[in-house]
Write an enzyme that holds these catalytic residues in place. Structure first.
Site, PDB file in Angstrom:
ATOM      1  N   LYS A   1       0.811  -1.222   0.000  1.00  0.00           N
ATOM      2  CA  LYS A   1       0.000   0.000   0.000  1.00  0.00           C
ATOM      3  C   LYS A   1       0.844   1.271   0.000  1.00  0.00           C
ATOM      4  O   LYS A   1       0.486   2.251  -0.655  1.00  0.00           O
ATOM      5  CB  LYS A   1      -0.973   0.002   1.176  1.00  0.00           C
ATOM      6  CG  LYS A   1      -0.351   0.007   2.555  1.00  0.00           C
ATOM      7  CD  LYS A   1      -1.426  -0.078   3.631  1.00  0.00           C
ATOM      8  CE  LYS A   1      -0.825  -0.180   5.012  1.00  0.00           C
ATOM      9  NZ  LYS A   1      -0.085   1.007   5.415  1.00  0.00           N
ATOM     10  N   THR A   2       1.983   1.262   0.714  1.00  0.00           N
ATOM     11  CA  THR A   2       2.849   2.448   0.720  1.00  0.00           C
ATOM     12  C   THR A   2       3.408   2.690  -0.679  1.00  0.00           C
ATOM     13  O   THR A   2       3.531   3.840  -1.135  1.00  0.00           O
ATOM     14  CB  THR A   2       4.004   2.271   1.729  1.00  0.00           C
ATOM     15  OG1 THR A   2       3.464   1.964   3.013  1.00  0.00           O
ATOM     16  CG2 THR A   2       4.835   3.535   1.836  1.00  0.00           C
TER      17      THR A   2
ATOM     18  N   ASP B   1      -3.652   7.071   5.060  1.00  0.00           N
ATOM     19  CA  ASP B   1      -3.220   5.687   5.266  1.00  0.00           C
ATOM     20  C   ASP B   1      -3.835   5.143   6.562  1.00  0.00           C
ATOM     21  O   ASP B   1      -4.208   5.916   7.450  1.00  0.00           O
ATOM     22  CB  ASP B   1      -1.684   5.658   5.341  1.00  0.00           C
ATOM     23  CG  ASP B   1      -1.120   4.252   5.211  1.00  0.00           C
ATOM     24  OD1 ASP B   1      -1.900   3.334   4.881  1.00  0.00           O
ATOM     25  OD2 ASP B   1       0.083   4.074   5.447  1.00  0.00           O
ATOM     26  N   GLU B   2      -3.917   3.818   6.676  1.00  0.00           N
ATOM     27  CA  GLU B   2      -4.447   3.165   7.883  1.00  0.00           C
ATOM     28  C   GLU B   2      -5.813   3.734   8.277  1.00  0.00           C
ATOM     29  O   GLU B   2      -6.082   4.032   9.446  1.00  0.00           O
ATOM     30  CB  GLU B   2      -3.457   3.313   9.059  1.00  0.00           C
ATOM     31  CG  GLU B   2      -2.041   2.826   8.776  1.00  0.00           C
ATOM     32  CD  GLU B   2      -1.930   1.302   8.716  1.00  0.00           C
ATOM     33  OE1 GLU B   2      -2.974   0.632   8.744  1.00  0.00           O
ATOM     34  OE2 GLU B   2      -0.798   0.804   8.616  1.00  0.00           O
TER      35      GLU B   2
ATOM     36  N   GLN C   1      -7.564  -5.332   9.825  1.00  0.00           N
ATOM     37  CA  GLN C   1      -6.494  -4.925  10.733  1.00  0.00           C
ATOM     38  C   GLN C   1      -6.920  -3.759  11.629  1.00  0.00           C
ATOM     39  O   GLN C   1      -6.083  -3.011  12.127  1.00  0.00           O
ATOM     40  CB  GLN C   1      -5.238  -4.536   9.943  1.00  0.00           C
ATOM     41  CG  GLN C   1      -4.614  -5.695   9.178  1.00  0.00           C
ATOM     42  CD  GLN C   1      -3.287  -5.316   8.546  1.00  0.00           C
ATOM     43  OE1 GLN C   1      -2.266  -5.115   9.230  1.00  0.00           O
ATOM     44  NE2 GLN C   1      -3.274  -5.200   7.233  1.00  0.00           N
TER      45      GLN C   1
ATOM     46  N   ARG D   1       2.527 -10.640  10.364  1.00  0.00           N
ATOM     47  CA  ARG D   1       3.841  -9.992  10.544  1.00  0.00           C
ATOM     48  C   ARG D   1       4.952 -10.929  10.068  1.00  0.00           C
ATOM     49  O   ARG D   1       6.066 -10.485   9.791  1.00  0.00           O
ATOM     50  CB  ARG D   1       4.111  -9.664  12.021  1.00  0.00           C
ATOM     51  CG  ARG D   1       3.183  -8.684  12.720  1.00  0.00           C
ATOM     52  CD  ARG D   1       2.916  -7.455  11.926  1.00  0.00           C
ATOM     53  NE  ARG D   1       1.704  -7.602  11.136  1.00  0.00           N
ATOM     54  CZ  ARG D   1       1.380  -6.815  10.125  1.00  0.00           C
ATOM     55  NH1 ARG D   1       2.189  -5.845   9.759  1.00  0.00           N
ATOM     56  NH2 ARG D   1       0.260  -7.005   9.433  1.00  0.00           N
TER      57      ARG D   1
END
Length: 743
Positions: free
Chosen positions: A32-33, A219-220, A250, A607
């Site tokens: 996504k970044t 973002d997020e 998430q 993770r």
């Protein structure tokens, strides 16, 4: 070849959709970044958008810095005009320019958690609030929740109806806000709330920023609360070029006010929104993703998606069950040590994730014994340490003397002999005259019954005023050095000459280094390095920002702290019902709470890049009581074919010494009893002339298996050999009894 050709089809679609609202559902590890940075490049390079008109918001300094670096690299010239920042730092920058319209000075202080607690204690004492009934932490939590929902003290009181307790809390909330305003201070929640208030009350300010930020990316987005949603929606309401990126699977910060409805209901708020799913994962093996998909599929509050990857299938997920938490910690330490010794990983490639901070203790003990370097994320914040807080309060007083908490903290640091009674009289005068505590100190001769303390107070005020006069001409470093030298703070610590005082001096040296690095960073950006700017930067620091990716240590952290990170080797510890999910979650009857815990498990699983181990204990000491827990329901939700079972309770019986904490009185008595029992008088140990192995050699033991010889100490009767066994951990034994064979 275009830079956009390196993106997959869904990523390209997200980059090229620039006009109108866009929801990007980005699964864990889906790049996504990369999409956001390429989208910024596309807006500037292909659409001709002025970099000045682009705002990118994220949640952590670490994420903002990473995005900033990537934008600079991919965009090149003009990238510095793109505003990349966290929610809080974005709002601080806006408030520094315009908060005077709300009746505050522009050099307002930002209160951290400790400051908030101190302020709340003062309020409870002043209002005669029984802190056994209304605990300070609970009051602050309820006030924070109200601010997240943009509820004012008056609205809280009105919503309370006839509920006495709620009305009482509303009154405390009102006093808390009044005290903050009097101190010219904001807490973290206020940074967002006051910006929203500014936009709602000052149309020209809102219009300026709407024109400034025509293209907004968040973002997020699944972690936003109501106040943050309002802030973003106000900014984007003119052009609606709002791109939000997030993953409803998430969303794990409900306890901080995060509202999963913001992402799930995005299309209701923006009916014309385009929705794009990023499901290709670039981080993990397919087996790890299948485990994550299998667990999260049990949630109902989610938008359907399934992660997949072109990476290899990888190993199955490992599951290990132990009799107790001591065995669990010993196993994890041994596994990490073995992987490091075999060259499969570095220490920094490994992370231990757990549900609660208390679980870290046993891992710390085992790591210390095994000499494994580690760092705990979420320990005592550097800026919360006493010596750092003292010096920062001097700098805060110089910058904003209206900050009563800062002034009261340092008035007797170092000791000036100004007593509590005197300070109480000054505070009473300040309250009566409706001035700040420092302003009352400046006219101390007018305070009734101030007596012999007047000269001491005047000396303190003169000292602060002299530092204030130097603030404009001194750098932050020079000002800090001046405070240290004139107060004799370090000299006092040197005179103590203890281990603790030396550590505190090292912390002060680190603070000085921080001022220098801040000044250098500001010079590189072509911006002034101001005292207000320095205090603002450190106020917005988070625990995870202190993690140095170049240092070789194992990271220990809660699952909440791990979000956004990735590690080749991940150990999820304490996978038991009652621990994860917690007992309160299981018994609450609130299914949404259980779903949030499952999302947290999903975050932990994703993770891991190549190897994931889940561990649990049959019995665990919680608050001094031994609890017996079942294997976590989240483990039971994993498809059986994806799990590799190692030794379990039935296959490996525990040794009593692992159940009983080493060094306890019972353990010492047990050892003493065993040492004197059943020992024949004619038994004699024959010491070998030499050993056929040395330190560093690999050996085999009939019971413990293969291990590495760590040390050999020659005693009078025998050699004491320390061996680190792959499975049994570190053991000390006499050579004659051990009968080790060199491999």
């Amino acid at each position: 070849m275009s830079i956009y050709d390196t993106l997959n089809p869904q990523q390209q679609e997200a980059v090229r959709h620039t006009d109108g609202p866009l929801l990007i559902l980005a699964g864990a590890g889906s790049g996504k970044t990369r999409v956001l940075t390429h989208r910024i490049a596309y807006l500037i390079g292909e659409q001709g958008v002025n970099p000045w008109n682009i705002l990118a918001i994220t949640f952590t300094n670490k994420a903002a810095q990473e995005m900033r670096e990537r934008v600079d690299k991919i965009v090149g010239f003009g990238s510095e005009s793109v505003w990349v920042a966290t929610f809080h730092s974005t709002c601080v920058r806006i408030l520094r320019r315009h908060i005077d319209r709300l009746g505050y000075d522009n050099n307002f202080a930002i209160y951290d958690t400790d400051d908030q607690k101190t302020l709340m204690k003062d309020i409870c004492r002043r209002l005669n609030v029984d802190t056994k009934v209304y605990k300070e932490r609970s009051l602050l939590s309820q006030i924070s929740h109200a601010k997240d929902e943009l509820i004012t003290p008056d609205e809280m009181e009105m919503n309370a109806g006839g509920d006495f307790n709620k009305k009482k809390i509303a009154g405390i909330y009102r006093e808390y806000q009044a005290a903050l305003r009097k101190n010219n201070a904001l807490d973290f929640d206020d940074l967002i709330v006051k910006t929203v208030e500014l936009f709602q009350n000052c149309g020209e300010v809102l219009e300026y920023y709407q024109e400034r930020f025509r293209y907004i990316m968040v973002d997020e987005y699944q972690d936003t609360n109501t106040a943050q949603f309002k802030f973003v929606s106000l900014l984007a309401s003119r052009y609606e070029n709002l791109c939000v990126v997030g993953d409803d699977d998430q969303s794990i910060y409900r306890f901080r006010g995060a509202n999963i409805g913001n992402i799930l209901g995005f299309e209701r708020v923006f009916p014309d929104a385009r929705v794009i799913r990023l499901e290709q994962n670039y981080r993990s093996t397919q087996n790890i993703l299948d485990v994550a998909n299998g667990v999260i599929a049990n949630n109902t509050e989610r938008k359907p998606k399934s992660l997949w990857t072109e990476n290899e299938a990888g190993e199955r997920v490992h599951f290990r069950q132990f009799m107790n938490a001591y065995e669990e910690a010993e196993y994890v330490a041994g596994e990490i040590q073995r992987a490091r010794r075999e060259g499969r990983c570095l220490y920094k490639d490994c992370a231990i994730l757990y549900r609660t901070n208390a679980q870290s203790r046993l891992f710390e003990e085992k790591f210390l014994l095994a000499n494994i370097p580690y760092k705990i994320v979420g320990g005592v914040n550097f800026y919360a340490r006493r010596e750092i807080k003292d010096l920062l309060c001097y700098l805060k007083t110089i910058d904003n003397a209206r900050d009563d908490l800062a002034v009261r903290r340092i008035i007797n640091v170092p000791k000036r002999g100004i007593g509590a009674t005197t300070l109480g009289r000054v505070q009473d005068y300040a309250d009566k005259m409706d001035v700040s505590f420092y302003d009352a100190l400046r006219v101390a001769k007018e305070v009734p019954s101030i007596g012999r303390s007047l000269s001491k107070i005047e000396g303190f005020v003169t000292f602060i005023q002299s530092l204030k006069s130097k603030a404009d001409s001194y750098t932050v470093e020079e000002l800090l050095q001046e405070v240290i030298n004139l107060t004799g703070y370090v000299d006092e610590l040197k005179a103590e000459d203890t281990e603790e005082s030396r550590a505190r001096i090292e912390n002060i040296d680190e603070l000085i280094s921080k001022t220098v690095s801040y000044q250098e960073a500001m010079e590189e950006q072509g911006e002034p390095a101001t005292l207000s700017g320095f205090l603002e930067e450190i106020a917005l620091v988070a625990d995870i920002d202190s993690v140095d990716p170049d240092q070789d240590y194992v990271l220990l952290m809660t699952l909440h702290s791990a979000k956004g990170l990735e590690f080749p080797y991940v150990y999820l510890a304490g996978m038991e019902d009652g621990i994860f999910p917690s007992y309160m979650t299981i018994t609450s009857g609130d299914y949404s709470e259980l779903e949030e815990e499952r999302r947290l498990c999903y975050v932990g699983i994703t993770r891991a890049m190549k190897d994931l181990t889940l561990t649990c204990a049959q019995q665990r000491m919680i608050r001094g009581e031994t609890q017996y827990n079942k294997v976590s329901r989240f483990v039971r939700e994993i498809p059986r074919e994806l799990v590799e079972l190692g030794h379990t309770i039935e296959e490996k019986k525990p040794k009593l010494e692992n159940v009983i904490p080493a060094g306890s009185n019972y353990a010492k008595m047990k050892m003493a009893f065993q040492a004197n029992s059943f020992q024949p008088k004619n038994f004699k140990v024959t010491k070998a002339d030499s050993l056929d192995y040395a330190e560093g050699d690999t050996v085999r033991h009939v019971k413990f298996g293969v291990g590495l010889v760590k040390s050999i100490v020659e005693g009078g009767r025998d050699y004491e050999v320390t061996v680190d066994f792959d499975k049994a951990g570190v053991k000390k034994m006499f050579a004659s009894f051990a009968k080790l064979k060199k491999i």
